[in-house]
Design a protein around this motif. Structure first.
Motif, short mmCIF file in Angstrom:
data_model
loop_
_atom_site.label_atom_id
_atom_site.label_comp_id
_atom_site.label_asym_id
_atom_site.label_seq_id
_atom_site.Cartn_x
_atom_site.Cartn_y
_atom_site.Cartn_z
N ALA A 137 0.56 -1.47 -0.14
CA ALA A 137 0.28 -0.38 -0.44
C ALA A 137 0.71 1.11 -0.45
O ALA A 137 0.24 2.14 -1.04
CB ALA A 137 -1.21 -0.01 1.57
N ARG A 138 2.15 1.02 0.72
CA ARG A 138 3.04 2.35 0.72
C ARG A 138 3.30 2.31 -0.32
O ARG A 138 3.91 3.86 -0.72
CB ARG A 138 3.73 2.03 1.64
CG ARG A 138 5.34 3.09 2.36
CD ARG A 138 4.39 4.06 2.95
NE ARG A 138 3.86 5.36 2.19
CZ ARG A 138 2.88 6.52 2.29
NH1 ARG A 138 3.10 6.13 3.99
NH2 ARG A 138 2.57 6.86 2.31
N GLU A 139 4.18 1.84 -0.71
CA GLU A 139 4.59 1.44 -2.06
C GLU A 139 3.97 1.94 -3.86
O GLU A 139 4.57 3.06 -4.56
CB GLU A 139 5.48 0.51 -3.06
CG GLU A 139 6.61 -0.27 -1.97
CD GLU A 139 6.99 -1.63 -1.59
OE1 GLU A 139 6.25 -2.54 -3.04
OE2 GLU A 139 7.53 -1.51 -1.07
N ALA A 140 2.25 2.00 -3.12
CA ALA A 140 1.96 1.95 -4.61
C ALA A 140 1.54 3.69 -4.56
O ALA A 140 1.00 4.09 -5.37
CB ALA A 140 0.20 1.69 -3.89
N LEU A 141 0.74 4.33 -3.35
CA LEU A 141 1.58 5.75 -3.08
C LEU A 141 2.98 6.67 -3.59
O LEU A 141 2.79 7.81 -3.98
CB LEU A 141 0.99 5.77 -1.97
CG LEU A 141 -0.28 5.79 -1.39
CD1 LEU A 141 -0.64 6.15 0.40
CD2 LEU A 141 -1.61 6.56 -2.14
N ASN A 142 3.75 6.17 -4.32
CA ASN A 142 4.72 6.54 -3.99
C ASN A 142 5.19 7.47 -5.28
O ASN A 142 5.29 8.65 -5.69
CB ASN A 142 6.35 5.81 -4.21
CG ASN A 142 6.76 4.93 -3.15
OD1 ASN A 142 6.24 5.34 -1.87
ND2 ASN A 142 7.49 4.13 -3.00
N GLU A 143 4.32 7.18 -6.02
CA GLU A 143 3.44 7.79 -7.48
C GLU A 143 3.07 9.48 -7.42
O GLU A 143 3.33 9.75 -8.23
CB GLU A 143 3.56 7.05 -8.43
CG GLU A 143 2.01 6.33 -8.53
CD GLU A 143 1.07 5.73 -9.26
OE1 GLU A 143 0.51 6.30 -10.53
OE2 GLU A 143 1.20 4.40 -8.85
N PHE A 144 3.31 9.63 -6.68
CA PHE A 144 1.37 10.51 -5.68
C PHE A 144 2.69 11.42 -5.43
O PHE A 144 2.03 12.65 -5.21
CB PHE A 144 0.48 10.35 -5.34
CG PHE A 144 -0.77 9.46 -6.47
CD1 PHE A 144 -1.48 9.91 -7.05
CD2 PHE A 144 -0.75 7.36 -5.75
CE1 PHE A 144 -2.41 8.95 -7.64
CE2 PHE A 144 -1.52 7.24 -6.84
CZ PHE A 144 -2.54 7.51 -7.59
#
Length: 238
Positions: free
Chosen positions: A103-110
């Protein structure tokens, strides 16, 4: 409309059953005085469009869907939440480290536009006596909360959902920057409803809470904005 920035730690839980109730509530609250929490009932009934409706009024939204699934599924759901522009989103810490890290990694692009990501520890409606029925070995809810909150921090979460009664302990153990979002908050003389581990807003902040989830004492009052303003005043927020 640009979302207002509020100094208030209050997250108003939108426990409404229909759009007319929601509109009436939004008309009676100010985005400069609170943020709003959208939970499972409201989101399931109206879908993601409800977020657009609320955000168009200038409110920042905590999307409280408590994602708990395999890592890829949770990562995808959290990514969608970010695309919808929510301010905060949560997962269940009991989903484990791999799930939370995904979940944390999914937000890195934002980047800076990423919502805050927090994890649920132990629901405030649960008592110590219920833990063994779930196969948990912790002797108290507080012990289980510390275990899951420590795992959440290790997994990259910005904070956790916990009872304010655990806030002082978690603040001491996990540091000043770890966010503590506390449901079960009831102003003095309010009904406890279905919460078993409750604390007043002033006491919760003194114990180390970062944000306070307050529903029925505001939403079911005769004048929600007046009830909200009274809480903010007690907290020293104009």
């Amino acid at each position: 409309m640009t979302n207002a920035v509020t100094a208030s730690p209050v997250l108003v839980a939108l426990d409404v059953a229909n759009l007319s109730e929601l509109d009436a509530l939004l008309d009676n609250l100010q985005p400069s005085q609170c943020r709003l929490k959208v939970g499972k009932e409201l989101y399931t009934r109206f879908g993601p469009e409800i977020l657009n409706k609320i955000q168009a009024r200038g409110f920042e939204v905590f999307l409280d869907l408590k994602f708990h699934d395999i890592p890829n599924t949770v990562a995808a759901a959290v990514r969608v939440a970010a695309e919808l522009g929510v301010w905060m989103v949560n997962v269940h810490a009991s989903g484990g480290e791999k799930m939370m890290r995904a979940a944390r990694e999914a937000l890195n692009e934002f980047g800076d536009r990423a919502p805050l990501l927090i994890a649920v520890t132990v629901l405030t409606s649960m008592s110590d006596s219920e833990l063994p029925t779930l196969g948990l070995t912790a002797s108290t809810a507080e012990e289980q909360v510390l275990l899951l909150a420590t795992l959440a921090k290790k997994s990259g979460m910005d904070g956790v959902v916990c009872s304010a009664r655990e806030a002082a302990m978690l603040r001491e153990q996990l540091g000043p920057d770890f966010l503590l979002v506390t449901p079960g908050i009831r102003p003095a003389n309010s009904a406890a409803d279905d919460q078993t581990r409750i604390v007043t807003p002033v006491d919760a902040m003194a114990l180390g809470s970062s944000y306070l989830v307050i529903g029925r004492p505001i939403t079911r009052s005769e004048n929600p904005q007046t009830a909200l303003a009274a809480i903010n005043k007690d907290l020293g927020i104009a």
